[in-house]
Motif scaffolding. Structure first.
Motif, PDB file in Angstrom:
ATOM      1  N   GLN A  59       0.878  -1.031   0.143  1.00  0.00           N
ATOM      2  CA  GLN A  59       0.070   0.139  -0.188  1.00  0.00           C
ATOM      3  C   GLN A  59       0.889   1.371   0.161  1.00  0.00           C
ATOM      4  OE1 GLN A  59      -2.454  -0.207   3.459  1.00  0.00           O
ATOM      5  NE2 GLN A  59      -0.745   0.328   4.913  1.00  0.00           N
ATOM      6  N   ARG A  60       0.352   2.399  -0.419  1.00  0.00           N
ATOM      7  CA  ARG A  60       1.027   3.463  -0.705  1.00  0.00           C
ATOM      8  C   ARG A  60       1.821   3.888   0.624  1.00  0.00           C
ATOM      9  NH1 ARG A  60      -2.702   7.041  -1.946  1.00  0.00           N
ATOM     10  NH2 ARG A  60      -2.029   6.789  -4.215  1.00  0.00           N
ATOM     11  N   ARG A  61       3.217   4.315   0.627  1.00  0.00           N
ATOM     12  CA  ARG A  61       3.921   4.505   1.969  1.00  0.00           C
ATOM     13  C   ARG A  61       4.078   6.140   2.129  1.00  0.00           C
ATOM     14  NH1 ARG A  61       8.915   0.624   2.462  1.00  0.00           N
ATOM     15  NH2 ARG A  61       8.908   1.560   4.553  1.00  0.00           N
TER      16      ARG A  61
ATOM     17  N   THR B 202      -6.446  10.875   0.439  1.00  0.00           N
ATOM     18  CA  THR B 202      -6.113   9.507  -0.611  1.00  0.00           C
ATOM     19  C   THR B 202      -6.585  10.002  -2.266  1.00  0.00           C
ATOM     20  OG1 THR B 202      -6.850   8.068   1.093  1.00  0.00           O
ATOM     21  CG2 THR B 202      -6.838   7.317  -1.270  1.00  0.00           C
TER      22      THR B 202
ATOM     23  N   LEU C 276      -3.367  11.944  -3.418  1.00  0.00           N
ATOM     24  CA  LEU C 276      -2.224  11.161  -3.930  1.00  0.00           C
ATOM     25  C   LEU C 276      -2.584  10.511  -4.719  1.00  0.00           C
ATOM     26  CD1 LEU C 276      -1.043  10.780  -0.148  1.00  0.00           C
ATOM     27  CD2 LEU C 276       0.066  12.145  -1.898  1.00  0.00           C
ATOM     28  N   ASP C 277      -3.779  10.054  -4.955  1.00  0.00           N
ATOM     29  CA  ASP C 277      -4.269   9.142  -6.184  1.00  0.00           C
ATOM     30  C   ASP C 277      -3.967   9.782  -7.466  1.00  0.00           C
ATOM     31  OD1 ASP C 277      -4.652   7.079  -4.622  1.00  0.00           O
ATOM     32  OD2 ASP C 277      -6.960   7.223  -4.754  1.00  0.00           O
TER      33      ASP C 277
ATOM     34  N   GLN D 235      -0.520   9.677  -8.358  1.00  0.00           N
ATOM     35  CA  GLN D 235      -0.196   8.396  -8.670  1.00  0.00           C
ATOM     36  C   GLN D 235       1.067   7.888  -7.799  1.00  0.00           C
ATOM     37  OE1 GLN D 235       0.211   8.135 -12.936  1.00  0.00           O
ATOM     38  NE2 GLN D 235      -1.939   7.025 -12.896  1.00  0.00           N
TER      39      GLN D 235
ATOM     40  N   ASP E 141       3.349   6.013  -5.274  1.00  0.00           N
ATOM     41  CA  ASP E 141       3.741   4.898  -4.654  1.00  0.00           C
ATOM     42  C   ASP E 141       4.305   5.337  -3.048  1.00  0.00           C
ATOM     43  OD1 ASP E 141       2.613   3.129  -6.662  1.00  0.00           O
ATOM     44  OD2 ASP E 141       4.678   3.698  -7.683  1.00  0.00           O
ATOM     45  N   TYR E 142       5.366   6.155  -3.196  1.00  0.00           N
ATOM     46  CA  TYR E 142       5.969   6.722  -2.065  1.00  0.00           C
ATOM     47  C   TYR E 142       5.597   8.182  -1.848  1.00  0.00           C
ATOM     48  CZ  TYR E 142       8.456   2.209  -1.295  1.00  0.00           C
ATOM     49  OH  TYR E 142       8.645   1.122  -0.843  1.00  0.00           O
TER      50      TYR E 142
END
Length: 299
Positions: free
Chosen positions: A37-39, A151, A154-155, A158, A160-161
């Protein structure tokens, strides 16, 4: 290092070895695993000069060069992370300051780094220096950054970190980072007084966890500025590993002139001297973090 060429066993010179390493960094054949999951990671240590910003930008760049989408939030008024990532941060540039005030979204402030198309930075301008005073009178002052890092936001990027580069203090900006993050990465230099003040940081993390962010945890300890010529470096390394156990990355970042020089050229060490020991060490540290994240081993 050697290889067979015809019937001859040819030795590689140090320059050839470094060139081969540089090629491996700049033209990678590997990709790192996407985290489960995203960190969202706050990089914090109120002690200055421990390699906090340097570690933030170089680990972020290493992950981006290996195919992951990375967002760096420069929360230090000095703007050193913005400089190292080649992102404009003069006054009037859309920045994290306006994000904290709720005037713009993180997408409006995000700028693509010169280091990689996968690497995006929200810069810090000089305006951020007075933000702690302004935030004091605001409602929900500790959660301003968390609200901005929704969320959905950040989506859209895109990511991941997400790495949040904290200022060298335990003020309101650092609290905002700790509230917004899921994890804390603590760089510790392999020098005398390495653990000085660390107890206060850990206490603050526990306070934030108890009152504002129950999911916060220290996930990673990174040893920096290691000088293998000294017994002190080994003593500090042993002490930190003995105290924090598996939270400490196996990779240790060596003391390196190249790592120190790179920000002066608006670059990470991976761009400035990709074949150097410092670049390879940060690449190894990023790989270790990525593997841990993919396996769910994050504290």
């Amino acid at each position: 290092m050697s290889y067979e060429k015809g019937q001859l066993d040819v030795e590689w010179t140090p320059i050839e070895q470094e060139a081969a390493r540089a090629t491996k960094v700049l033209h990678p054949t590997e990709t790192l695993p996407v985290p489960a999951q995203r960190r969202v990671v706050a990089v914090a240590n109120q002690k200055g000069g421990v390699g906090k910003t340097t570690s933030t930008v170089n680990i972020a760049a290493a992950l981006a060069l290996r195919g992951l989408k990375v967002l760096v939030i420069d929360l230090d008024p000095q703007g050193n992370a913005s400089t190292a990532l080649g992102v404009d941060h003069h006054s009037n540039t859309p920045s994290v300051y306006e994000v904290l005030l709720g005037e713009i979204s993180i997408a409006d402030a995000a700028a693509v780094s010169t280091q990689s198309d996968n690497l995006v930075c929200i810069p810090a301008t000089i305006d951020l220096a007075g933000s702690e005073i302004e935030l004091v009178s605001m409602a929900a002052r500790e959660t301003r950054l968390k609200e901005a890092l929704s969320t959905e936001a950040l989506d859209h990027l895109q990511a991941d970190y997400v790495f949040i580069d904290c200022p060298p203090s335990l003020g309101l900006l650092t609290v905002n980072a700790l509230v917004a993050a899921q994890e804390v990465l603590i760089p510790i230099q392999c020098e005398y007084y390495a653990l000085e003040g660390l107890g206060q940081l850990l206490n603050n993390i526990e306070l934030v966890k108890a009152h504002l962010n129950p999911s916060l945890r220290v996930s990673t300890i990174l040893l920096t500025m290691y000088d293998g010529r000294t017994k002190l470096a080994d003593q500090v390394t042993s002490e930190v590993r003995g105290h924090f156990g598996d939270l400490v990355l196996r990779t240790v970042i060596p003391r390196s002139v190249k790592v120190s020089e790179a920000p002066g050229y608006g670059q990470t060490v991976l761009a400035y001297d990709p074949g150097s020991r410092g670049a390879m060490s940060y690449l190894d540290a990023a790989r270790e973090m990525a593997v841990r994240g993919a396996n769910g081993e994050t504290g």
